[in-house]
Design a protein around this motif. Structure first.
Motif, PDB file in Angstrom:
ATOM      1  N   ARG A   1      71.993 105.794 -88.376  1.00 25.47           N
ATOM      2  CA  ARG A   1      71.831 105.851 -89.837  1.00 25.47           C
ATOM      3  C   ARG A   1      71.187 104.574 -90.371  1.00 25.47           C
ATOM      4  NH1 ARG A   1      75.384 105.968 -93.273  1.00 25.47           N
ATOM      5  NH2 ARG A   1      77.147 105.084 -92.111  1.00 25.47           N
ATOM      6  N   PHE A   2      71.644 103.415 -89.863  1.00 20.50           N
ATOM      7  CA  PHE A   2      71.025 102.155 -90.276  1.00 20.50           C
ATOM      8  C   PHE A   2      69.549 102.110 -89.869  1.00 20.50           C
ATOM      9  CE2 PHE A   2      75.375  99.864 -89.809  1.00 20.50           C
ATOM     10  CZ  PHE A   2      75.808 100.433 -90.998  1.00 20.50           C
TER      11      PHE A   2
ATOM     12  N   VAL B   1      65.622 101.678 -92.293  1.00 21.87           N
ATOM     13  CA  VAL B   1      64.605 100.628 -92.200  1.00 21.87           C
ATOM     14  C   VAL B   1      63.287 101.171 -92.734  1.00 21.87           C
ATOM     15  CG1 VAL B   1      63.299  99.153 -90.618  1.00 21.87           C
ATOM     16  CG2 VAL B   1      65.747  99.506 -90.260  1.00 21.87           C
ATOM     17  N   PRO B   2      62.656 100.481 -93.664  1.00 22.38           N
ATOM     18  CA  PRO B   2      61.388 100.984 -94.211  1.00 22.38           C
ATOM     19  C   PRO B   2      60.361 101.269 -93.113  1.00 22.38           C
ATOM     20  CG  PRO B   2      62.180  99.138 -95.526  1.00 22.38           C
ATOM     21  CD  PRO B   2      63.081  99.226 -94.325  1.00 22.38           C
ATOM     22  N   GLY B   3      59.782 102.453 -93.182  1.00 25.44           N
ATOM     23  CA  GLY B   3      58.742 102.829 -92.234  1.00 25.44           C
ATOM     24  C   GLY B   3      59.224 103.628 -91.046  1.00 25.44           C
ATOM     25  N   ILE B   4      60.529 103.663 -90.800  1.00 24.84           N
ATOM     26  CA  ILE B   4      61.050 104.430 -89.659  1.00 24.84           C
ATOM     27  C   ILE B   4      61.189 105.896 -90.053  1.00 24.84           C
ATOM     28  CG2 ILE B   4      62.993 104.779 -88.079  1.00 24.84           C
ATOM     29  CD1 ILE B   4      61.416 102.286 -87.435  1.00 24.84           C
TER      30      ILE B   4
ATOM     31  N   ASP C   1      58.600 108.107 -83.483  1.00 22.08           N
ATOM     32  CA  ASP C   1      59.780 107.798 -84.291  1.00 22.08           C
ATOM     33  C   ASP C   1      60.931 108.748 -83.985  1.00 22.08           C
ATOM     34  OD1 ASP C   1      58.611 105.628 -85.436  1.00 22.08           O
ATOM     35  OD2 ASP C   1      58.499 106.431 -87.472  1.00 22.08           O
ATOM     36  N   ALA C   2      60.639 109.997 -83.690  1.00 18.82           N
ATOM     37  CA  ALA C   2      61.704 110.930 -83.304  1.00 18.82           C
ATOM     38  C   ALA C   2      62.349 110.486 -82.001  1.00 18.82           C
ATOM     39  CB  ALA C   2      61.142 112.343 -83.170  1.00 18.82           C
ATOM     40  N   ALA C   3      61.543 110.036 -81.049  1.00 22.10           N
ATOM     41  CA  ALA C   3      62.098 109.531 -79.786  1.00 22.10           C
ATOM     42  C   ALA C   3      62.968 108.302 -80.032  1.00 22.10           C
ATOM     43  CB  ALA C   3      60.969 109.195 -78.813  1.00 22.10           C
ATOM     44  N   LEU C   4      62.549 107.424 -80.930  1.00 17.28           N
ATOM     45  CA  LEU C   4      63.320 106.221 -81.239  1.00 17.28           C
ATOM     46  C   LEU C   4      64.667 106.570 -81.859  1.00 17.28           C
ATOM     47  CD1 LEU C   4      63.630 103.133 -81.673  1.00 17.28           C
ATOM     48  CD2 LEU C   4      62.381 103.425 -83.821  1.00 17.28           C
TER      49      LEU C   4
END
Length: 483
Positions: free
Chosen positions: A48-49, A53-56, A76-79
């Motif tokens: 959730r944190f 984060v801006p851009g994630i 980003d989905a993998a991250l």
């Protein structure tokens, strides 16, 4: 050829037709288990944190953030999903890898598979190849790599991510070797961050970075294919000269398949660090066999194999994540509750006064008769002295080779774990159909059919419980364990 070219040649040898029934059984179980623990983890603070984060995960794309209606880039989905998959430390394990094999593979594969329209057969083959790759490299660098302080799930798992992505992208061996060379510069993860949100972030970055390396090479980006074995390359820097064996890395690929038992894969029965599992298992048996209760206990002695203790010897955990890496807390829970569940690592559970009182009577030390160099690395002995003077002991020489109570995890147990995890994030109606699709992953028409069941729209609420599938799978998956 460079080492990366040798590895790439092996990555591209396996065909779907080469997958054995045992390999497919494990692959199905791995998809069920990994998706389940990711759903449970996606609602935790760490993921959730990360999404705040801006851009994630703000840019639109084809790949789903689990248990949401948000689609973003595959990277980003993998991250995010990769971080969630390890947030609870409940995901599967490999004794050979010395870590968690599937979380560096499946979140990245599903994210990329949505982008590519991959089939279930594509996923199954890529998974087996990725698992093979990370375990074969591990054979050449352990135990020095593990003991030095690296987190192998991340530092070695990234090469498995590259291998799986290379097969989905239908790379040539030369492209795969280039991506392995690039991944060598993106590998990271320190055991010093165990017990914090950074440990699961290792996995998210590994899933993203391995996929990133492959996608960059697809665009023509270059790296040094000799970056593994070169002076100042991965092996010399991460291990050190004389502490690795490239012949072991290259020997006997797919003979047998690592997923079919060679890599010592196993599912986690308890939602905490695997290095505590043998000790938990022994305490549960003592509690049940002798009807132990906290008020009967004068002293607890925990003696795991030496490699299981440095990162779990935490007699005063101050956070839920810290409790997952406290062998004292986990064993005290096992005595008091005769089980160790997700709820025991939530809220203020680690400050339970009954458990704290037991922990004050607990001593942890390495076992004097379990040698460092032994092939049996996952044993433990627990000794309880009762207030009336009885000494009760239970020893297991290698939990990894057995599973909880010496029995495999059957489909009913797999379902119970899956639905307990999935109900935290998905509506009830999605859970049983999702379990069925994951349990027949090789028959999937395209990844998008699966991710439809992983969506949760803003107006939908997580289930309080789930209905058992009408036709449970007939497979039985051996459980074992690790860190």
């Amino acid at each position: 050829m460079t080492l990366a070219h040798e590895i790439a040649d092996r990555i591209h040898r396996l065909r779907y037709e080469d997958l054995t029934p045992i390999a497919l059984d494990w692959t199905r179980a791995a998809f069920i288990d990994t998706v389940g623990v990711t759903l449970a983890g996606i609602v935790e603070d760490g993921p959730r944190f990360l999404m705040k984060v801006p851009g994630i995960a703000t840019a639109p794309g084809p790949s789903l953030i689990f248990a949401s209606d948000r689609r973003t880039s595959a990277l980003d989905a993998a991250l995010v999903n990769g971080t969630a998959s390890h947030a609870l430390d409940y995901d599967d394990v490999s004794g050979t890898l010395g870590g968690h094999p599937s979380v560096t593979l499946i979140p990245a594969m599903l994210a990329l598979g949505e982008q590519l329209g991959s089939t279930g057969r594509d996923l199954a083959l890529a998974y087996v190849v990725g698992f093979e790759t990370e375990c074969r490299i591990a054979r050449g660098v352990h135990f020095h790599h593990y003991d030095k302080g690296w987190h192998p799930t991340a530092t070695l798992g990234i090469f498995g991510t590259v291998a799986a992505a290379a097969r989905l992208l239908r790379f040539t061996p030369d492209q795969t070797a280039m991506a392995l060379g690039l991944a060598a510069s993106l590998a990271s993860g320190l055991k010093a961050n165990f017990g914090t949100m950074t440990k699961p972030l290792h996995v998210g970055h590994t899933a993203r970075n391995g996929l990133f390396a492959a996608l960059m090479v697809q665009q023509g980006f270059t790296a040094n294919p000799a970056a593994l074995e070169a002076r100042q390359g991965f092996l010399d820097v991460f291990n050190g000269p004389g502490t690795y064996d490239t012949d072991r890395i290259l020997a006997d690929w797919y003979a047998p398949l690592e997923v079919a038992g060679g890599g010592e894969p196993g599912l986690k029965p308890y939602p905490c660090c695997g290095s505590t599992h043998a000790s938990i298992n022994r305490m549960i048996h003592l509690s049940r066999d002798y009807d132990l209760t906290p008020d009967r206990v004068a002293k607890i002695e925990i003696m795991p194999h030496a490699r299981r203790l440095p990162h779990t010897n935490n007699p005063d955990p101050r956070t839920p994540l810290g409790a997952k890496f406290s062998i004292q807390y986990a064993v005290a829970r096992a005595l008091a509750n005769r089980a160790v569940r997700l709820e025991h690592f939530e809220g203020e559970a680690h400050f339970d006064p009954v458990i704290r009182d037991l922990m004050a009577r607990t001593e942890a030390r390495q076992h004097p008769d379990m040698p460092d160099a032994s092939p049996l690395q996952w044993g433990a002995e627990v000794v309880v002295t009762t207030r009336d003077g009885q000494r009760l002991a239970s020893r297991l020489d290698d939990f990894e080779r057995r599973g909880p109570g010496g029995a495999p995890m059957g489909t009913e147990e797999l379902w119970e774990k899956f639905q307990d995890c999935a109900k935290r994030a998905l509506p009830r109606s999605n859970i049983a159909p999702l379990f069925d699709q994951l349990g027949n992953i090789e028959a999937l028409g395209k990844v998008g059919d699966l991710t439809l069941l992983l969506e949760r729209r803003a107006h939908e609420h997580p289930a309080a419980s789930a209905v058992r599938p009408a036709d449970m799978l007939e497979t039985t998956t051996a459980t074992g364990w690790v860190p």
